[in-house]
Design a protein around this motif. Structure first.
Motif: not given
Length: 116
Positions: A61-70
């Protein structure tokens, strides 16, 4: 906000105790994504049987921006993660910051917290 036809929903943390979260959240036609750092918890994540679109991510969850768009999600459910994997105050703060990045301006965040 919720008059749109399709919601993008994220469920963070998938275990046997929350196995119905991804199935029951949202409506037919919504996109439901799930994420958990533990590969064995994939069985409790997204399942297309509920006639919703989406997928499961094995990741932090600390890397959500790695998997999903802003600015992507309308609803995020963070259930049973703080104190049960994301333990330090610093990591909890980082999690909220990255949730903010992937959430739409008028999104909703539900945090489930269990002290037992």
């Amino acid at each position: 906000m919720f008059n749109q036809k399709q919601l993008n929903i994220l469920v963070i943390g998938n275990e046997s105790c929350s196995k119905f979260d991804a199935v029951n959240i949202g409506n037919i036609g919504d996109k439901v994504y799930t994420i958990d750092i533990n590969k064995k918890n994939s069985v409790y994540g997204f399942n297309p049987i509920n006639k919703k679109d989406g997928y499961h991510v094995i990741g932090s969850a600390l890397e959500l921006d790695r998997y999903f768009e802003p600015n992507y999600f309308d609803i995020i459910l963070l259930n049973g993660v703080f104190g049960w994997g994301i333990n330090s105050i610093e990591d909890q703060r980082k999690t909220i910051e990255v949730i903010y990045k992937v959430s739409k301006k008028d999104s909703k965040l539900l945090i489930g917290w269990n002290v037992n």
